[in-house]
Scaffold this motif. Structure first.
Motif, mmCIF file in Angstrom:
data_model
loop_
_atom_site.group_PDB
_atom_site.id
_atom_site.type_symbol
_atom_site.label_atom_id
_atom_site.label_comp_id
_atom_site.label_asym_id
_atom_site.label_seq_id
_atom_site.Cartn_x
_atom_site.Cartn_y
_atom_site.Cartn_z
ATOM 1 N N ALA A 237 1.023 -1.149 -0.183
ATOM 2 C CA ALA A 237 -0.099 0.013 -0.019
ATOM 3 C C ALA A 237 1.139 1.260 0.100
ATOM 4 O O ALA A 237 2.026 1.410 0.819
ATOM 5 C CB ALA A 237 -1.012 0.068 1.126
ATOM 6 N N THR A 238 0.589 2.201 -0.935
ATOM 7 C CA THR A 238 1.554 3.178 -1.303
ATOM 8 C C THR A 238 0.630 4.443 -0.773
ATOM 9 O O THR A 238 -0.489 4.581 -1.225
ATOM 10 C CB THR A 238 2.193 3.365 -2.499
ATOM 11 O OG1 THR A 238 1.052 3.299 -3.621
ATOM 12 C CG2 THR A 238 2.994 2.177 -2.621
ATOM 13 N N VAL A 239 1.281 5.678 -0.251
ATOM 14 C CA VAL A 239 0.401 6.705 -0.012
ATOM 15 C C VAL A 239 0.362 8.153 -0.913
ATOM 16 O O VAL A 239 -0.083 8.989 -0.620
ATOM 17 C CB VAL A 239 0.772 7.200 1.517
ATOM 18 C CG1 VAL A 239 0.187 6.101 2.410
ATOM 19 C CG2 VAL A 239 2.148 7.627 1.439
ATOM 20 N N ARG A 240 1.462 7.788 -1.830
ATOM 21 C CA ARG A 240 1.492 8.976 -2.802
ATOM 22 C C ARG A 240 1.172 8.315 -4.447
ATOM 23 O O ARG A 240 2.064 9.137 -5.189
ATOM 24 C CB ARG A 240 2.887 9.751 -2.853
ATOM 25 C CG ARG A 240 2.904 10.473 -1.379
ATOM 26 C CD ARG A 240 2.250 11.837 -1.553
ATOM 27 N NE ARG A 240 2.363 12.718 -0.050
ATOM 28 C CZ ARG A 240 3.451 13.518 0.096
ATOM 29 N NH1 ARG A 240 4.508 13.520 -0.759
ATOM 30 N NH2 ARG A 240 3.382 14.045 1.265
ATOM 31 N N GLY A 241 0.579 7.405 -4.495
ATOM 32 C CA GLY A 241 0.412 6.979 -5.810
ATOM 33 C C GLY A 241 1.090 6.067 -6.385
ATOM 34 O O GLY A 241 1.148 5.720 -7.666
ATOM 35 N N PHE A 242 2.450 5.672 -5.619
ATOM 36 C CA PHE A 242 3.444 4.992 -6.331
ATOM 37 C C PHE A 242 2.962 3.535 -6.780
ATOM 38 O O PHE A 242 2.228 2.802 -5.905
ATOM 39 C CB PHE A 242 4.778 4.699 -5.475
ATOM 40 C CG PHE A 242 5.894 3.800 -5.771
ATOM 41 C CD1 PHE A 242 6.466 4.047 -6.886
ATOM 42 C CD2 PHE A 242 6.190 2.354 -5.563
ATOM 43 C CE1 PHE A 242 7.619 3.220 -7.273
ATOM 44 C CE2 PHE A 242 6.907 1.551 -5.999
ATOM 45 C CZ PHE A 242 7.803 2.025 -6.789
ATOM 46 N N ARG A 243 3.387 3.060 -8.070
ATOM 47 C CA ARG A 243 3.171 1.714 -8.595
ATOM 48 C C ARG A 243 4.445 1.317 -9.030
ATOM 49 O O ARG A 243 4.752 1.949 -10.074
ATOM 50 C CB ARG A 243 2.073 1.753 -9.595
ATOM 51 C CG ARG A 243 0.817 1.938 -9.174
ATOM 52 C CD ARG A 243 -0.317 1.988 -10.389
ATOM 53 N NE ARG A 243 -1.793 2.071 -9.826
ATOM 54 C CZ ARG A 243 -2.684 1.210 -9.384
ATOM 55 N NH1 ARG A 243 -2.111 0.066 -9.374
ATOM 56 N NH2 ARG A 243 -3.766 1.719 -8.987
ATOM 57 N N GLY A 244 4.884 0.027 -8.538
ATOM 58 C CA GLY A 244 6.333 -0.410 -9.111
ATOM 59 C C GLY A 244 6.068 -1.239 -10.347
ATOM 60 O O GLY A 244 4.925 -1.589 -10.367
ATOM 61 N N ALA A 245 7.277 -1.525 -10.701
ATOM 62 C CA ALA A 245 7.193 -2.479 -11.960
ATOM 63 C C ALA A 245 6.853 -3.732 -11.640
ATOM 64 O O ALA A 245 6.809 -4.455 -10.509
ATOM 65 C CB ALA A 245 8.531 -2.422 -12.517
ATOM 66 N N GLU A 246 6.192 -4.659 -12.399
ATOM 67 C CA GLU A 246 5.690 -5.996 -12.135
ATOM 68 C C GLU A 246 6.750 -6.860 -11.930
ATOM 69 O O GLU A 246 7.519 -6.844 -12.574
ATOM 70 C CB GLU A 246 4.442 -6.439 -13.473
ATOM 71 C CG GLU A 246 3.413 -5.731 -13.621
ATOM 72 C CD GLU A 246 2.571 -6.500 -14.498
ATOM 73 O OE1 GLU A 246 3.101 -7.679 -14.779
ATOM 74 O OE2 GLU A 246 1.520 -5.782 -15.290
ATOM 75 N N GLN A 247 6.588 -7.350 -10.674
ATOM 76 C CA GLN A 247 7.659 -8.361 -10.556
ATOM 77 C C GLN A 247 7.340 -9.213 -9.044
ATOM 78 O O GLN A 247 6.519 -8.720 -8.378
ATOM 79 C CB GLN A 247 8.863 -7.647 -9.789
ATOM 80 C CG GLN A 247 8.660 -6.499 -8.676
ATOM 81 C CD GLN A 247 9.770 -5.923 -8.364
ATOM 82 O OE1 GLN A 247 10.921 -6.250 -7.872
ATOM 83 N NE2 GLN A 247 9.620 -4.586 -8.593
ATOM 84 N N ARG A 248 7.362 -10.585 -9.375
ATOM 85 C CA ARG A 248 7.314 -11.517 -8.384
ATOM 86 C C ARG A 248 5.912 -11.650 -7.828
ATOM 87 O O ARG A 248 5.481 -12.274 -6.878
ATOM 88 C CB ARG A 248 8.153 -11.419 -6.995
ATOM 89 C CG ARG A 248 9.740 -11.290 -7.392
ATOM 90 C CD ARG A 248 10.412 -11.373 -6.195
ATOM 91 N NE ARG A 248 10.681 -10.318 -5.539
ATOM 92 C CZ ARG A 248 9.975 -9.983 -4.348
ATOM 93 N NH1 ARG A 248 9.472 -11.087 -3.465
ATOM 94 N NH2 ARG A 248 10.262 -8.806 -3.514
#
Length: 312
Positions: A237-248
């Protein structure tokens, strides 16, 4: 009424006392005579003009503030609520133009307001609505079960501190970060394991929990640096909109507290958890509303534990 806002974006000294018409509660709404408003990082973002493009068609002044507590003094027509004038209440505010928490009076949807926890001051209660609901939404998105492992960054902060306490209340095993000076604070909030705050957070989590955490609430905005702390198939859960690259197989869940504006039952549940001793309300400092510029300077200097409050 008096409010604190900006007519031109800038540093803390851009904040000014402004005079605005007294708002009136309409259908489905209540009005609060504000006694306390919390100062949050989102307020400094608004003041500095980061949202200037979004607000270009909205007339000034721009009044910040997402958290209020005070005395309910008006119930609008055709409003279904068990709240009554004279009740001590708290609410979440979605700022827009001259509508913001830094005001002597504010009108809110009745569903955005709940009673203040018994025994809490207005200043204490004002720390809860936005930050508390942000944390509740994070838990709703993570869908963790008792016994699972929750990792928390920024655990000494407002959202992080609530995450530790609510995680403990939910029966989770909580591993959280802290500086040396904040280690005891985070332990007292209920963390099972405390690791040193910093960019190697993920490695420290893996050293303590080799399989990785089932879920993560990233209050410190470590973003990509925090991802290795989570197991394959885990949730962040991120609080400033971050979405990481798809992984694992890890899934990212940005928290958007605006969508919880009318979640009165969840806000009232937080009230109950405060009364039950599961959630702590932390005020770093309270200042008169006219000293909003100083409050913003204190927040931007960093290191505050709990929220700075403006009192009206």
């Amino acid at each position: 009424m008096r409010a604190i806002g900006v007519t031109e974006f800038g540093g803390p000294d851009a904040l000014r006392v402004v005079e605005l018409p007294d708002p009136q509660a309409g259908p489905g709404e209540v009005r609060i005579r504000v006694r306390a408003a919390a100062v949050n990082p989102t307020d400094t973002i608004l003041r500095a003009g980061v949202l200037a493009d979004v607000l270009k068609d909205v007339p000034s002044p721009y009044v910040p503030g997402m958290d209020v507590a005070g005395v309910l003094d008006q119930v609008g027509p055709q409003t279904s609520t068990d709240l009554r004038p004279g009740d001590d209440v708290m609410g979440i505010v979605l700022p827009h133009g001259p509508h913001g928490a830094y005001s002597e009076l504010i009108v809110l949807p009745a569903e955005a307001v709940a009673r203040v926890p018994a025994g809490a001051s207005h200043a204490e209660a004002a720390t809860l609505p936005m930050n508390g609901l942000t944390t509740v939404q994070a838990f709703d998105l993570l869908e963790l079960q008792p016994g699972q492992v929750l990792a928390v960054t920024g655990a000494a902060g407002a959202v992080g501190g609530y995450a530790v306490e609510l995680g403990r209340a939910a029966g989770l095993r909580v591993i959280a970060d802290a500086s040396e000076q904040d280690e005891q604070l985070v332990k007292d909030l209920g963390a099972d394991i405390v690791v040193r705050r910093g960019p190697d957070f993920a490695a420290q989590v893996r050293a303590a929990v080799p399989g990785g955490a089932d879920g993560l609430i990233d209050g410190a905005l470590l973003d990509e640096l925090a991802v290795p702390a989570v197991r394959d198939g885990g949730r962040i859960a991120t609080v400033r909109g971050f979405r990481g690259a798809e992984q694992r197989g890890i899934t990212f869940h940005p928290v958007r507290v605006r969508t919880y504006e009318r979640e009165q039952a969840k806000l009232d549940r937080l009230r109950q958890q405060v009364e039950d001793g599961q959630v702590t309300l932390r005020v770093a400092r309270a200042l008169p509303a006219e000293q909003a510029a100083e409050a913003h300077r204190i927040l931007e200097a960093g290191g505050t534990r709990g929220r700075v409050i403006l009192e009206f």
